[in-house]
Design a protein around this motif. Structure first.
Motif, PDB file in Angstrom:
ATOM      1  N   TRP A   8      -9.922  22.656 -27.087  1.00 11.92           N
ATOM      2  CA  TRP A   8      -9.577  21.555 -25.884  1.00 11.92           C
ATOM      3  C   TRP A   8      -8.710  22.172 -24.841  1.00 11.92           C
ATOM      4  O   TRP A   8      -7.426  22.069 -25.312  1.00 11.92           O
ATOM      5  CB  TRP A   8      -9.655  20.395 -26.226  1.00 11.92           C
ATOM      6  N   ASP A   9      -9.048  22.300 -23.533  1.00  8.69           N
ATOM      7  CA  ASP A   9      -7.920  22.609 -22.439  1.00  8.69           C
ATOM      8  C   ASP A   9      -7.970  21.183 -21.588  1.00  8.69           C
ATOM      9  O   ASP A   9      -8.806  21.133 -20.930  1.00  8.69           O
ATOM     10  CB  ASP A   9      -8.553  23.794 -21.738  1.00  8.69           C
ATOM     11  N   ALA A  10      -6.871  20.525 -21.838  1.00 10.57           N
ATOM     12  CA  ALA A  10      -6.627  19.045 -20.700  1.00 10.57           C
ATOM     13  C   ALA A  10      -6.561  19.766 -19.274  1.00 10.57           C
ATOM     14  O   ALA A  10      -7.027  18.934 -18.513  1.00 10.57           O
ATOM     15  CB  ALA A  10      -5.385  18.658 -21.356  1.00 10.57           C
ATOM     16  N   ARG A  11      -6.054  20.939 -18.983  1.00  8.45           N
ATOM     17  CA  ARG A  11      -5.864  21.203 -17.508  1.00  8.45           C
ATOM     18  C   ARG A  11      -7.100  21.275 -17.180  1.00  8.45           C
ATOM     19  O   ARG A  11      -7.538  20.708 -16.036  1.00  8.45           O
ATOM     20  CB  ARG A  11      -5.176  22.718 -17.608  1.00  8.45           C
ATOM     21  N   SER A  12      -8.206  21.865 -17.493  1.00  8.17           N
ATOM     22  CA  SER A  12      -9.492  22.132 -17.019  1.00  8.17           C
ATOM     23  C   SER A  12     -10.489  21.068 -17.295  1.00  8.17           C
ATOM     24  O   SER A  12     -11.776  21.046 -16.989  1.00  8.17           O
ATOM     25  CB  SER A  12      -9.942  23.365 -17.260  1.00  8.17           C
ATOM     26  N   ARG A  13     -10.143  20.195 -18.383  1.00  9.01           N
ATOM     27  CA  ARG A  13     -10.997  19.327 -19.139  1.00  9.01           C
ATOM     28  C   ARG A  13     -12.174  20.111 -19.550  1.00  9.01           C
ATOM     29  O   ARG A  13     -13.324  19.602 -19.334  1.00  9.01           O
ATOM     30  CB  ARG A  13     -11.480  18.113 -17.892  1.00  9.01           C
ATOM     31  N   SER A  14     -12.119  21.014 -20.187  1.00 10.15           N
ATOM     32  CA  SER A  14     -13.204  21.908 -20.747  1.00 10.15           C
ATOM     33  C   SER A  14     -12.821  22.256 -22.298  1.00 10.15           C
ATOM     34  O   SER A  14     -11.648  22.247 -22.876  1.00 10.15           O
ATOM     35  CB  SER A  14     -13.130  23.260 -20.009  1.00 10.15           C
ATOM     36  N   TRP A  15     -14.016  22.372 -22.938  1.00  9.35           N
ATOM     37  CA  TRP A  15     -14.029  23.055 -24.331  1.00  9.35           C
ATOM     38  C   TRP A  15     -14.422  24.613 -24.283  1.00  9.35           C
ATOM     39  O   TRP A  15     -15.478  24.920 -23.640  1.00  9.35           O
ATOM     40  CB  TRP A  15     -14.876  22.141 -25.011  1.00  9.35           C
TER      41      TRP A  15
ATOM     42  N   ALA B 148     -14.940  13.616 -25.220  1.00 10.21           N
ATOM     43  CA  ALA B 148     -13.797  13.852 -24.372  1.00 10.21           C
ATOM     44  C   ALA B 148     -14.284  13.945 -22.807  1.00 10.21           C
ATOM     45  O   ALA B 148     -13.585  14.142 -21.896  1.00 10.21           O
ATOM     46  CB  ALA B 148     -13.096  15.325 -24.677  1.00 10.21           C
ATOM     47  N   SER B 149     -15.662  13.658 -22.274  1.00  6.14           N
ATOM     48  CA  SER B 149     -16.047  13.435 -21.243  1.00  6.14           C
ATOM     49  C   SER B 149     -15.636  14.860 -20.324  1.00  6.14           C
ATOM     50  O   SER B 149     -15.128  14.838 -19.484  1.00  6.14           O
ATOM     51  CB  SER B 149     -15.632  12.347 -20.310  1.00  6.14           C
ATOM     52  N   PRO B 150     -16.173  16.027 -21.016  1.00  3.87           N
ATOM     53  CA  PRO B 150     -15.464  17.373 -20.483  1.00  3.87           C
ATOM     54  C   PRO B 150     -16.332  17.636 -18.972  1.00  3.87           C
ATOM     55  O   PRO B 150     -17.577  17.343 -18.838  1.00  3.87           O
ATOM     56  CB  PRO B 150     -16.176  18.306 -21.482  1.00  3.87           C
ATOM     57  N   THR B 151     -15.522  18.346 -18.157  1.00  2.03           N
ATOM     58  CA  THR B 151     -15.958  18.646 -16.959  1.00  2.03           C
ATOM     59  C   THR B 151     -16.900  20.419 -17.186  1.00  2.03           C
ATOM     60  O   THR B 151     -17.908  20.374 -16.495  1.00  2.03           O
ATOM     61  CB  THR B 151     -14.912  19.141 -16.055  1.00  2.03           C
TER      62      THR B 151
END
Length: 312
Positions: free
Chosen positions: A163-170, A215-218
């Protein structure tokens, strides 16, 4: 090679174009690779680094989603080029990076010696002191950029997602399926589960996908292939297909001889129907060419799971 939030997609060159991706993350002049392809991919990884004005000494991490060879086969060779990097991997995968002999034997049993030599070359070990184990919830950083790993079994028991919080991506490895750009339509991307041998577990896979959605990813970054959005919609399709695959192997395995051939045909029908409903208009022969390797491996993985479940 595209970029968003300092994330670059690298085509590792394995098998065919736009089949196998690794990712480069750049933050404040420091870098991390997520997955790395095979030994033959190492020059491409270093070229991607150079294209961002960085060198091997600027890499802090090589993160492996799991140790299947299309994701991790080149790890030992790449780490020898990266003097400051540490390798981060699921605790179940770490021993196979330090001593890859069992990994090699298992892959050889699936692919055969000739294909192993052609596609992967010699799998090199990684020094134990450079390997960091990442259990569920493990947190670390790239130049202050927070990153977190979670345990995501289903495709393999040694699988993690990043998980990358900066991009909200997995970065999803194979947990969020395969999403080939050839199948993009006006409706967007589409994903197909991957159940390659030998640790496929359908309910665990669905539970792992639900954890990713929490995580509601972007966006998602699957290894096969490239960044995708609309995670909820893609996940709905994955759940339908996982259930369809389980039903297909149940019928194939209980209908007499040659279960593998019956299952391959059932998977072709299942995936074609799903793709056609998504608006994929490629000729059937082209669709099956794109999915040929995956259908074969999915059939193998499903049958291993069924046999293990039936004998339990």
């Amino acid at each position: 090679m595209s970029a968003e939030h300092g994330i670059y997609t690298i085509d590792t060159g394995f098998h065919r174009p736009r089949f196998d991706a690794a990712y480069l993350m750049v933050e404040e002049g420091r870098a991390a690779f997520i997955d790395c392809g095979t030994n033959h991919s190492v020059p491409r990884m270093l070229e991607a680094l150079a294209a961002q004005g960085l060198g091997p000494g600027d890499v802090d991490w090589l993160v492996l989603t799991h140790v299947h060879l299309d994701h991790a086969g080149g790890a030992g060779a790449l780490m020898r080029e990266l003097p400051r990097a540490r390798l981060l991997v699921h605790p179940r995968g770490a021993p196979h990076m330090i001593d890859p002999s069992r990994l090699i034997a298992g892959a050889t049993a699936v692919y055969g010696e000739a294909e192993m030599a052609r596609s992967y070359g010699t799998i090199l070990p990684v020094a134990a002191e450079r390997v960091v184990e990442a259990p569920d919830g493990h947190e670390f950083a790239l130049a202050g950029r927070p990153l977190r790993c979670i345990d995501t079994p289903g495709h393999a028991r040694h699988h993690l997602c990043l998980w990358d919080a900066r991009s909200r991506s997995w970065f999803t490895g194979d947990t969020f399926g395969l999403s080939y750009r050839e199948f993009d339509t006006a409706q967007g991307a589409i994903a197909i589960p991957t159940s390659s041998p030998v640790q496929f577990e359908p309910e665990a896979l669905k539970a792992s996908i639900r954890r990713l959605l929490d995580a509601s990813p972007t966006a998602m970054y699957p290894t096969h292939y490239g960044r995708v959005e609309e995670a909820e919609r893609l996940a709905d399709g994955l759940f339908v297909l996982v259930d369809g695959m389980v039903e297909a192997v149940r019928h194939a395995a209980t209908a007499g001889d040659d279960a593998h051939a019956r299952l391959v045909e059932a998977l072709r029908t299942l995936y074609l129907g799903h793709l056609r409903a998504h608006g994929v208009a490629l000729p059937t022969a082209e669709v099956l060419e794109v999915l040929g390797v995956d259908i074969e491996l999915n059939a193998q993985g499903l049958l291993v799971w069924w046999q293990r479940t039936a004998s339990a």
